[in-house]
Design an enzyme around this catalytic site. Structure first.
Site, PDB file in Angstrom:
ATOM      1  CB  SER A   1      -9.364  -1.503   3.953  1.00 21.02           C
ATOM      2  OG  SER A   1      -9.892  -2.736   3.511  1.00 21.02           O
TER       3      SER A   1
ATOM      4  NE  ARG B   1      -3.736  -2.343   0.120  1.00 21.79           N
ATOM      5  CZ  ARG B   1      -3.418  -3.532  -0.395  1.00 21.79           C
ATOM      6  NH1 ARG B   1      -2.280  -3.682  -1.073  1.00 21.79           N
ATOM      7  NH2 ARG B   1      -4.227  -4.561  -0.267  1.00 21.79           N
TER       8      ARG B   1
ATOM      9  CD  GLU C   1      -5.789   1.038   2.275  1.00 25.06           C
ATOM     10  OE1 GLU C   1      -6.094   0.855   1.089  1.00 25.06           O
ATOM     11  OE2 GLU C   1      -5.818   0.140   3.133  1.00 25.06           O
TER      12      GLU C   1
END
Length: 351
Positions: free
Chosen positions: A239, A160, A343
């Site tokens: 998420s 990520r 995130e």
């Protein structure tokens, strides 16, 4: 190029949250994107680049500066080589590659947002990451004021993360190039156990491309991860927290804490994450800390379908969302000694 003043930004995000921008420019070509960026840089105006808005948390006060919405179009296939304009809708592009019989991104179906955002976040799900298929990223370099071609090896991809995320004020992604695979209508080898089970297959197997895509879409829909205006569980950024990656000694301490709290037989999720590191599950941590599906009584709550998604139930503010996020972070830290990391990108606010 369209220009609006005191323009609402909430409708441009999947959270449907955030105040207005001083100015909103919508750019439909690479040249318009570059012109808008240069104008902001030359005048010293703060710049916020928006693609699909699926990874943004914008403060209730909005953004004092120029918001640039990238709405460029372009889908080009040359054999197994794919080039996407930054503004292309990602999930539509995935569908088109599957229709063309090309494998490599089929398990990334249903992910909201634009193609230009995928290398920034190194988007991944169900055993695939875009870093495995991206060959080059074409971007405007705000430091050198040139359009540059950045090969995969120089993108610094990790979980990520990428050089684009590490240095968010330098590059504006214009186009992304991929190398896909012609596997005679079959998918790439399955890597994710949940996907394989749902398909009645084993990890490492290949299955028909369309079946892989449809199965992933069903799995994502069941977790509220496919956008639906009528479903408040999808008024989210997917998420909200990344899965923690711990050094071996950190994981040992964490496991001991889990056993102390949940019993000696308790085993936290553990996945290899490179030399001396183990990845565990943020969703598991959140759930075991007491934040179950549907948690919350206010206008911002945990999704009823997935503990990793924080959602706007229709009339939330960004502060409502952040209050919930902070409560979850504090609760997980107190229970397990791990600090979760958000995130989505925050604009004008911090967690």
């Amino acid at each position: 190029m369209q220009e609006l003043h005191d323009a609402p930004l909430a409708p441009l995000t999947t959270f449907r949250l955030g105040g207005p921008a001083t100015r909103l420019i919508t750019a439909g070509t690479d040249a318009e994107v570059i012109a808008a960026v240069r104008e902001a840089d030359d005048s010293g105006t703060p710049l916020l680049v928006i693609g699909g808005g699926s990874n943004l948390v914008i403060g209730d006060e909005g953004f004092e500066g120029t918001a640039l919405r990238i709405a460029t179009e372009g889908f080009s296939l040359d054999g197994t080589r794919l080039e996407l304009a930054a503004g292309e809708v990602w999930t539509d592009a995935v569908a088109r590659t599957v229709e063309a019989g090309l494998a490599g991104i089929e398990c990334l179906a249903g992910i909201p947002g634009s193609a230009g955002a995928t290398p920034i976040q190194n988007v991944g799900a169900y055993g695939q990451e875009v870093s495995s298929t991206i060959t080059e990223v074409i971007a405007y370099d705000r430091r050198t004021r040139e359009t540059v071609v950045i090969p995969n090896a120089e993108c610094a991809f990790s979980y990520r993360h990428s050089r684009f995320k590490a240095d968010p004020d330098r590059f504006v992604v214009l186009r992304v190039r991929f190398a896909l695979e012609d596997a005679a209508g079959l998918s790439a080898p399955l890597k994710y156990a949940e996907t394989a089970r749902a398909l009645g297959a084993e990890p490492g197997d290949r299955v028909p491309l369309a079946e892989a895509r449809e199965t992933v879409l069903k799995l994502r829909t069941g977790k509220g991860m496919v956008l639906d205006p009528e479903d408040h569980d999808t008024w989210s950024a997917g998420s909200f927290f990344t899965n923690p990656i711990l050094r071996d000694e950190e994981f040992a301490a964490f496991r001991a804490r889990v056993r102390e709290r949940l019993g000696q037989e308790a085993q936290p999720p553990a996945y290899p994450a490179g030399d001396g590191h183990t990845k565990t599950s943020a969703a598991w941590l959140i759930d075991r800390a007491g934040f179950t599906k549907g948690y919350g009584t206010g206008p911002a709550r945990i999704s009823t379908k997935h503990t990793l998604a924080l959602t706007n139930r229709g009339d939330a503010t960004t502060e409502d969302l952040l209050a919930l996020a902070r409560e979850v972070v504090a609760g997980v830290r107190e229970a397990f000694g791990i600090t979760l990391v958000n995130e989505p990108v925050t604009v004008g606010v911090t967690l």
